[in-house]
Design a protein around this motif. Structure first.
Motif, PDB file in Angstrom:
ATOM      1  N   MET A   1      30.380   3.722  -0.787  1.00  0.00           N
ATOM      2  CA  MET A   1      31.193   3.903   0.394  1.00  0.00           C
ATOM      3  C   MET A   1      30.576   5.014   1.253  1.00  0.00           C
ATOM      4  N   ASP A   2      30.488   4.755   2.563  1.00  0.00           N
ATOM      5  CA  ASP A   2      29.874   5.719   3.464  1.00  0.00           C
ATOM      6  C   ASP A   2      30.843   6.848   3.794  1.00  0.00           C
ATOM      7  N   LYS A   3      30.283   8.033   3.948  1.00  0.00           N
ATOM      8  CA  LYS A   3      31.091   9.175   4.356  1.00  0.00           C
ATOM      9  C   LYS A   3      31.334   9.113   5.857  1.00  0.00           C
ATOM     10  N   PHE A   4      32.451   9.707   6.295  1.00  0.00           N
ATOM     11  CA  PHE A   4      32.732   9.794   7.729  1.00  0.00           C
ATOM     12  C   PHE A   4      31.869  10.893   8.329  1.00  0.00           C
ATOM     13  N   VAL A   5      31.148  10.544   9.379  1.00  0.00           N
ATOM     14  CA  VAL A   5      30.326  11.521  10.090  1.00  0.00           C
ATOM     15  C   VAL A   5      30.807  11.545  11.526  1.00  0.00           C
ATOM     16  N   PRO A   6      31.179  12.712  12.054  1.00  0.00           N
ATOM     17  CA  PRO A   6      31.622  12.771  13.447  1.00  0.00           C
ATOM     18  C   PRO A   6      30.519  12.315  14.397  1.00  0.00           C
ATOM     19  N   TYR A   7      30.932  11.795  15.530  1.00  0.00           N
ATOM     20  CA  TYR A   7      29.987  11.243  16.505  1.00  0.00           C
ATOM     21  C   TYR A   7      28.961  12.293  16.926  1.00  0.00           C
ATOM     22  N   ASP A   8      29.417  13.528  17.141  1.00  0.00           N
ATOM     23  CA  ASP A   8      28.502  14.582  17.592  1.00  0.00           C
ATOM     24  C   ASP A   8      27.425  14.905  16.553  1.00  0.00           C
ATOM     25  N   LYS A   9      27.748  14.713  15.285  1.00  0.00           N
ATOM     26  CA  LYS A   9      26.812  15.059  14.219  1.00  0.00           C
ATOM     27  C   LYS A   9      25.887  13.899  13.848  1.00  0.00           C
ATOM     28  N   MET A  10      26.136  12.703  14.388  1.00  0.00           N
ATOM     29  CA  MET A  10      25.290  11.551  14.070  1.00  0.00           C
ATOM     30  C   MET A  10      23.919  11.717  14.701  1.00  0.00           C
ATOM     31  N   SER A  11      22.957  11.004  14.156  1.00  0.00           N
ATOM     32  CA  SER A  11      21.624  11.016  14.746  1.00  0.00           C
ATOM     33  C   SER A  11      21.667  10.274  16.075  1.00  0.00           C
ATOM     34  N   LYS A  12      20.684  10.557  16.920  1.00  0.00           N
ATOM     35  CA  LYS A  12      20.624   9.905  18.236  1.00  0.00           C
ATOM     36  C   LYS A  12      20.520   8.391  18.096  1.00  0.00           C
ATOM     37  N   LYS A  13      19.835   7.934  17.064  1.00  0.00           N
ATOM     38  CA  LYS A  13      19.675   6.505  16.830  1.00  0.00           C
ATOM     39  C   LYS A  13      21.018   5.849  16.508  1.00  0.00           C
ATOM     40  N   GLU A  14      21.823   6.505  15.678  1.00  0.00           N
ATOM     41  CA  GLU A  14      23.145   5.986  15.331  1.00  0.00           C
ATOM     42  C   GLU A  14      24.083   6.008  16.548  1.00  0.00           C
ATOM     43  N   GLN A  15      24.011   7.075  17.340  1.00  0.00           N
ATOM     44  CA  GLN A  15      24.839   7.156  18.550  1.00  0.00           C
ATOM     45  C   GLN A  15      24.479   6.033  19.516  1.00  0.00           C
ATOM     46  N   LYS A  16      23.192   5.780  19.661  1.00  0.00           N
ATOM     47  CA  LYS A  16      22.722   4.715  20.551  1.00  0.00           C
ATOM     48  C   LYS A  16      23.216   3.352  20.081  1.00  0.00           C
ATOM     49  N   LYS A  17      23.219   3.146  18.780  1.00  0.00           N
ATOM     50  CA  LYS A  17      23.687   1.889  18.208  1.00  0.00           C
ATOM     51  C   LYS A  17      25.174   1.679  18.502  1.00  0.00           C
ATOM     52  N   ILE A  18      25.987   2.715  18.325  1.00  0.00           N
ATOM     53  CA  ILE A  18      27.428   2.623  18.597  1.00  0.00           C
ATOM     54  C   ILE A  18      27.684   2.399  20.086  1.00  0.00           C
TER      55      ILE A  18
END
Length: 56
Positions: free
Chosen positions: A1-18
């Motif tokens: 199960m994945d941990k919750f990561v706040p949007y600000d703390k995500m990598s730029k690649k993950e933010q771009k995907k969302i």
């Protein structure tokens, strides 16, 4: 199960995907730029009534 990561703390690649997933659908809106009718006070170069070549 994945941990919750706040949007600000995500990598730029993950933010771009969302962000890309949020932007997919226009919901029936036409994205083409619309022409705004110009003001009646604007100077127009075209003659108001064009000469008909049929009358000659």
């Amino acid at each position: 199960m994945d941990k919750f990561v706040p949007y600000d703390k995500m990598s730029k690649k993950e933010q771009k995907k969302i962000n890309g997933e949020k932007r997919r659908d226009w919901n029936g809106i036409d994205p083409v730029t619309k022409v705004v009718p110009e003001s009646k006070k604007v100077y127009k170069r075209k003659p108001k009534h064009q000469k008909d070549d049929w009358d000659e």
